[in-house]
Motif scaffolding. Structure first.
Motif, PDB file in Angstrom:
ATOM      1  N   ASN A  88      11.220  -0.518   1.378  1.00  0.00           N
ATOM      2  CA  ASN A  88      12.114   0.612   1.652  1.00  0.00           C
ATOM      3  C   ASN A  88      11.785   1.264   2.992  1.00  0.00           C
ATOM      4  O   ASN A  88      12.682   1.659   3.740  1.00  0.00           O
ATOM      5  CB  ASN A  88      12.008   1.648   0.531  1.00  0.00           C
ATOM      6  N   ALA A  89      10.483   1.401   3.279  1.00  0.00           N
ATOM      7  CA  ALA A  89      10.093   2.002   4.558  1.00  0.00           C
ATOM      8  C   ALA A  89      10.564   1.159   5.735  1.00  0.00           C
ATOM      9  O   ALA A  89      11.004   1.691   6.764  1.00  0.00           O
ATOM     10  CB  ALA A  89       8.575   2.181   4.607  1.00  0.00           C
ATOM     11  N   ALA A  90      10.492  -0.161   5.597  1.00  0.00           N
ATOM     12  CA  ALA A  90      10.900  -1.037   6.693  1.00  0.00           C
ATOM     13  C   ALA A  90      12.416  -1.074   6.862  1.00  0.00           C
ATOM     14  O   ALA A  90      12.920  -1.154   7.983  1.00  0.00           O
ATOM     15  CB  ALA A  90      10.361  -2.447   6.447  1.00  0.00           C
ATOM     16  N   LYS A  91      13.170  -0.988   5.758  1.00  0.00           N
ATOM     17  CA  LYS A  91      14.624  -1.129   5.833  1.00  0.00           C
ATOM     18  C   LYS A  91      15.357   0.177   6.087  1.00  0.00           C
ATOM     19  O   LYS A  91      16.355   0.212   6.803  1.00  0.00           O
ATOM     20  CB  LYS A  91      15.145  -1.752   4.528  1.00  0.00           C
ATOM     21  N   HIS A  92      14.886   1.273   5.479  1.00  0.00           N
ATOM     22  CA  HIS A  92      15.694   2.495   5.457  1.00  0.00           C
ATOM     23  C   HIS A  92      15.057   3.693   6.144  1.00  0.00           C
ATOM     24  O   HIS A  92      15.769   4.661   6.424  1.00  0.00           O
ATOM     25  CB  HIS A  92      15.998   2.879   3.997  1.00  0.00           C
ATOM     26  N   ALA A  93      13.770   3.693   6.392  1.00  0.00           N
ATOM     27  CA  ALA A  93      13.102   4.916   6.839  1.00  0.00           C
ATOM     28  C   ALA A  93      12.884   4.981   8.345  1.00  0.00           C
ATOM     29  O   ALA A  93      12.410   6.004   8.847  1.00  0.00           O
ATOM     30  CB  ALA A  93      11.752   5.072   6.134  1.00  0.00           C
ATOM     31  N   ASP A  94      13.222   3.899   9.075  1.00  0.00           N
ATOM     32  CA  ASP A  94      12.938   3.852  10.516  1.00  0.00           C
ATOM     33  C   ASP A  94      11.471   4.157  10.794  1.00  0.00           C
ATOM     34  O   ASP A  94      11.125   4.847  11.762  1.00  0.00           O
ATOM     35  CB  ASP A  94      13.830   4.848  11.273  1.00  0.00           C
ATOM     36  N   ALA A  95      10.596   3.652   9.957  1.00  0.00           N
ATOM     37  CA  ALA A  95       9.168   3.902  10.122  1.00  0.00           C
ATOM     38  C   ALA A  95       8.581   2.929  11.133  1.00  0.00           C
ATOM     39  O   ALA A  95       9.118   1.835  11.379  1.00  0.00           O
ATOM     40  CB  ALA A  95       8.458   3.772   8.778  1.00  0.00           C
ATOM     41  N   THR A  96       7.476   3.327  11.731  1.00  0.00           N
ATOM     42  CA  THR A  96       6.757   2.464  12.668  1.00  0.00           C
ATOM     43  C   THR A  96       5.420   1.998  12.118  1.00  0.00           C
ATOM     44  O   THR A  96       4.805   1.103  12.686  1.00  0.00           O
ATOM     45  CB  THR A  96       6.520   3.206  14.002  1.00  0.00           C
ATOM     46  N   ALA A  97       4.950   2.622  11.038  1.00  0.00           N
ATOM     47  CA  ALA A  97       3.677   2.227  10.440  1.00  0.00           C
ATOM     48  C   ALA A  97       3.643   2.708   8.993  1.00  0.00           C
ATOM     49  O   ALA A  97       4.271   3.714   8.635  1.00  0.00           O
ATOM     50  CB  ALA A  97       2.491   2.791  11.219  1.00  0.00           C
ATOM     51  N   VAL A  98       2.925   1.984   8.178  1.00  0.00           N
ATOM     52  CA  VAL A  98       2.775   2.317   6.757  1.00  0.00           C
ATOM     53  C   VAL A  98       1.300   2.185   6.399  1.00  0.00           C
ATOM     54  O   VAL A  98       0.621   1.258   6.866  1.00  0.00           O
ATOM     55  CB  VAL A  98       3.627   1.392   5.852  1.00  0.00           C
ATOM     56  N   SER A  99       0.821   3.092   5.580  1.00  0.00           N
ATOM     57  CA  SER A  99      -0.559   3.011   5.090  1.00  0.00           C
ATOM     58  C   SER A  99      -0.537   3.012   3.560  1.00  0.00           C
ATOM     59  O   SER A  99       0.252   3.722   2.946  1.00  0.00           O
ATOM     60  CB  SER A  99      -1.402   4.177   5.607  1.00  0.00           C
ATOM     61  N   VAL A 100      -1.419   2.223   2.994  1.00  0.00           N
ATOM     62  CA  VAL A 100      -1.520   2.087   1.538  1.00  0.00           C
ATOM     63  C   VAL A 100      -2.975   2.289   1.148  1.00  0.00           C
ATOM     64  O   VAL A 100      -3.880   1.716   1.781  1.00  0.00           O
ATOM     65  CB  VAL A 100      -1.016   0.708   1.059  1.00  0.00           C
ATOM     66  N   ARG A 101      -3.192   3.099   0.124  1.00  0.00           N
ATOM     67  CA  ARG A 101      -4.543   3.298  -0.412  1.00  0.00           C
ATOM     68  C   ARG A 101      -4.496   3.091  -1.921  1.00  0.00           C
ATOM     69  O   ARG A 101      -3.731   3.745  -2.627  1.00  0.00           O
ATOM     70  CB  ARG A 101      -5.059   4.694  -0.091  1.00  0.00           C
ATOM     71  N   VAL A 102      -5.314   2.172  -2.385  1.00  0.00           N
ATOM     72  CA  VAL A 102      -5.417   1.872  -3.813  1.00  0.00           C
ATOM     73  C   VAL A 102      -6.838   2.212  -4.228  1.00  0.00           C
ATOM     74  O   VAL A 102      -7.802   1.621  -3.714  1.00  0.00           O
ATOM     75  CB  VAL A 102      -5.089   0.396  -4.106  1.00  0.00           C
ATOM     76  N   ALA A 103      -6.985   3.178  -5.128  1.00  0.00           N
ATOM     77  CA  ALA A 103      -8.313   3.645  -5.510  1.00  0.00           C
ATOM     78  C   ALA A 103      -8.383   3.819  -7.017  1.00  0.00           C
ATOM     79  O   ALA A 103      -7.398   4.195  -7.668  1.00  0.00           O
ATOM     80  CB  ALA A 103      -8.641   4.973  -4.811  1.00  0.00           C
ATOM     81  N   GLY A 104      -9.555   3.561  -7.549  1.00  0.00           N
ATOM     82  CA  GLY A 104      -9.760   3.730  -8.986  1.00  0.00           C
ATOM     83  C   GLY A 104     -11.218   3.566  -9.341  1.00  0.00           C
ATOM     84  O   GLY A 104     -11.923   2.744  -8.740  1.00  0.00           O
ATOM     85  N   ALA A 105     -11.658   4.370 -10.290  1.00  0.00           N
ATOM     86  CA  ALA A 105     -13.027   4.293 -10.781  1.00  0.00           C
ATOM     87  C   ALA A 105     -13.013   3.731 -12.194  1.00  0.00           C
ATOM     88  O   ALA A 105     -12.002   3.835 -12.904  1.00  0.00           O
ATOM     89  CB  ALA A 105     -13.682   5.679 -10.767  1.00  0.00           C
ATOM     90  N   PRO A 106     -14.111   3.137 -12.652  1.00  0.00           N
ATOM     91  CA  PRO A 106     -14.159   2.599 -14.026  1.00  0.00           C
ATOM     92  C   PRO A 106     -13.857   3.678 -15.053  1.00  0.00           C
ATOM     93  O   PRO A 106     -14.423   4.770 -15.023  1.00  0.00           O
ATOM     94  CB  PRO A 106     -15.609   2.104 -14.142  1.00  0.00           C
ATOM     95  N   GLY A 107     -12.913   3.381 -15.940  1.00  0.00           N
ATOM     96  CA  GLY A 107     -12.534   4.319 -16.987  1.00  0.00           C
ATOM     97  C   GLY A 107     -11.487   5.329 -16.570  1.00  0.00           C
ATOM     98  O   GLY A 107     -10.978   6.070 -17.420  1.00  0.00           O
ATOM     99  N   GLY A 108     -11.167   5.396 -15.288  1.00  0.00           N
ATOM    100  CA  GLY A 108     -10.184   6.360 -14.808  1.00  0.00           C
ATOM    101  C   GLY A 108      -8.883   5.682 -14.429  1.00  0.00           C
ATOM    102  O   GLY A 108      -8.752   4.453 -14.479  1.00  0.00           O
ATOM    103  N   PRO A 109      -7.887   6.474 -14.022  1.00  0.00           N
ATOM    104  CA  PRO A 109      -6.604   5.895 -13.648  1.00  0.00           C
ATOM    105  C   PRO A 109      -6.663   5.232 -12.273  1.00  0.00           C
ATOM    106  O   PRO A 109      -7.531   5.541 -11.448  1.00  0.00           O
ATOM    107  CB  PRO A 109      -5.666   7.109 -13.625  1.00  0.00           C
ATOM    108  N   LEU A 110      -5.756   4.316 -12.046  1.00  0.00           N
ATOM    109  CA  LEU A 110      -5.600   3.693 -10.737  1.00  0.00           C
ATOM    110  C   LEU A 110      -4.578   4.503  -9.951  1.00  0.00           C
ATOM    111  O   LEU A 110      -3.462   4.735 -10.415  1.00  0.00           O
ATOM    112  CB  LEU A 110      -5.135   2.245 -10.888  1.00  0.00           C
ATOM    113  N   THR A 111      -4.957   4.932  -8.755  1.00  0.00           N
ATOM    114  CA  THR A 111      -4.075   5.735  -7.911  1.00  0.00           C
ATOM    115  C   THR A 111      -3.613   4.880  -6.737  1.00  0.00           C
ATOM    116  O   THR A 111      -4.431   4.323  -5.995  1.00  0.00           O
ATOM    117  CB  THR A 111      -4.792   6.992  -7.390  1.00  0.00           C
TER     118      THR A 111
END
Length: 390
Positions: free
Chosen positions: A316-339
């Motif tokens: 969606n960012a590449a097609k519709h947002a006219d964005a120039t860069a995207v950042s992704v962060r995937v974080a999670g601890a044992p027993g906790g939720p994945l964010t």
């Protein structure tokens, strides 16, 4: 999910609960006395239609004060924390709660009095046994009768304390029936959203195959046919057409591989989420920075949902947002939720009710997760998905 939150257990908390039960027995007569006196004083006004509303308000105002004492008792001794959205029953609700709570408290007081009386009799019985005043048969009968009465008294006490807690949940917070109904509604909505998202994805794959791969295959077949027909007369032209067909075949394979990745990335099964997200970065038309901070393996449904959240948001960012860069962060601890957090520097204004984001919300909700979208006009757009890993 409970209507109230509770503190932890332990001996100290058990003493507090016992004190709370006794306090409830002491406050119950005050509530019943108020209802009797106020009911007699306002009885005529309650029967007359013109003054009934005013009389109910007067009766309810006093009842609310006593109900507030019960709320504090539940919080102080039992550790209940009621939802802020529920400020306690008002009007007739306060009167009904006070009536039910008062009668339950009085019955509880009677049961406690009987247990105390039984304890006194047990002491007297022990003294009689020490003096030899009871024979074996008489002693056995006393023990059986006392044991049965003790069992019934304790069962009654436990039932009354459970009734007290249930009344508090029903009047100060969501009842068990309401919580169950809400949960059923949530599951129905999430199921419908998942079905809709699957249908939307199927239609998109069909369009990709029909408008992309199929058209390219038709063009490839035409090139090969032209090369076959003109091969004998013009070998150089046939070689050129075969070269075009070869390039077209390579492009068809690349597009078919792209469609297959959008349907389900095989790297999830063989390499895991981190490598699958690396494939998203390779195919992304924008600079994509991925930070993967997860310790330990993840459940397969969580990995799949996280992958599609990232893939759809980046697309969606590449097609519709006219964005120039995207950042992704995937974080999670044992027993906790994945964010999963995706942020682009585009123009913003993403519609949370749009087809793609609605499908993502349904996919996340199917795992009891939460999807938050922040996309003000002018950007940036931030999408955060929290997926439980239990």
């Amino acid at each position: 999910m409970d209507g109230v939150e509770r503190d932890g257990g332990g001996g100290r908390f058990g003493v507090r609960r016992a004190a709370g039960v006794v306090a409830g027995c002491l406050t119950a007569p005050a509530g019943l006395l108020y209802l009797l006196v106020a009911g007699v004083a306002l009885g005529g006004f309650l029967l007359w239609p013109r003054t009934r509303a005013y009389a109910l308000e007067v009766l309810g105002s006093g009842a609310r004060r006593l109900v507030e004492l019960e709320r504090r008792r539940r919080t102080r001794f039992f550790g209940d924390r009621f939802p802020e959205a529920h400020q306690g029953p008002g009007g007739g609700g306060a009167v009904r709660y006070l009536a039910a709570r008062s009668w339950a408290g009085i019955v509880c007081a009677v049961v406690l009095a009987l247990l105390a009386f039984g304890l006194v009799l047990a002491v007297l019985l022990a003294g009689g046994v020490a003096r030899g005043a009871f024979g074996p048969a008489e002693l056995l009968a006393q023990l059986v009768l006392g044991g049965v009465l003790l069992f019934l008294g304790l069962q009654g006490l436990f039932a009354l304390t459970a009734l007290d807690a249930r009344l508090a949940r029903e009047h100060f917070g969501p009842s068990e029936r309401e919580l169950l109904r809400r949960r059923i509604d949530e599951l129905s909505v999430s199921r419908a959203a998942v079905v809709g998202a699957v249908d939307t994805e199927r239609r998109r794959i069909e369009r990709d195959l029909h408008d992309g791969v199929q058209q390219r295959l038709v063009a490839l077949a035409m090139l090969i046919g032209r090369a076959r027909r003109g091969g004998a007369r013009d070998p150089e032209r046939a070689a050129e057409l075969l070269g075009q067909a070869h390039r077209e075949a390579q492009e068809v394979l690349a597009e078919l591989r792209e469609v297959a990745w959008r349907a389900y990335p095989s790297a999830l099964d063989s390499l895991g989420l981190e490598e699958a997200l690396g494939g998203v970065a390779q195919r992304c038309a924008l600079p994509l920075r991925i930070a993967y901070e997860v310790a330990g393996p993840l459940p397969r449904p969580v990995e799949t949902a996280a992958y599609f959240v990232v893939s759809e948001a980046v697309t969606n960012a590449a097609k519709h947002a006219d964005a120039t860069a995207v950042s992704v962060r995937v974080a999670g601890a044992p027993g906790g939720p994945l964010t999963v957090r995706i942020e682009d520097d585009g123009r913003g204004g993403a519609d949370p009710a749009g087809g793609g984001l609605t499908g993502l919300r349904g996919r996340v909700a199917a795992l009891d997760g939460v999807l938050r979208i922040d996309s003000p006009l002018g950007g940036p757009t931030t999408i955060v998905a929290e997926l439980p890993c239990v």
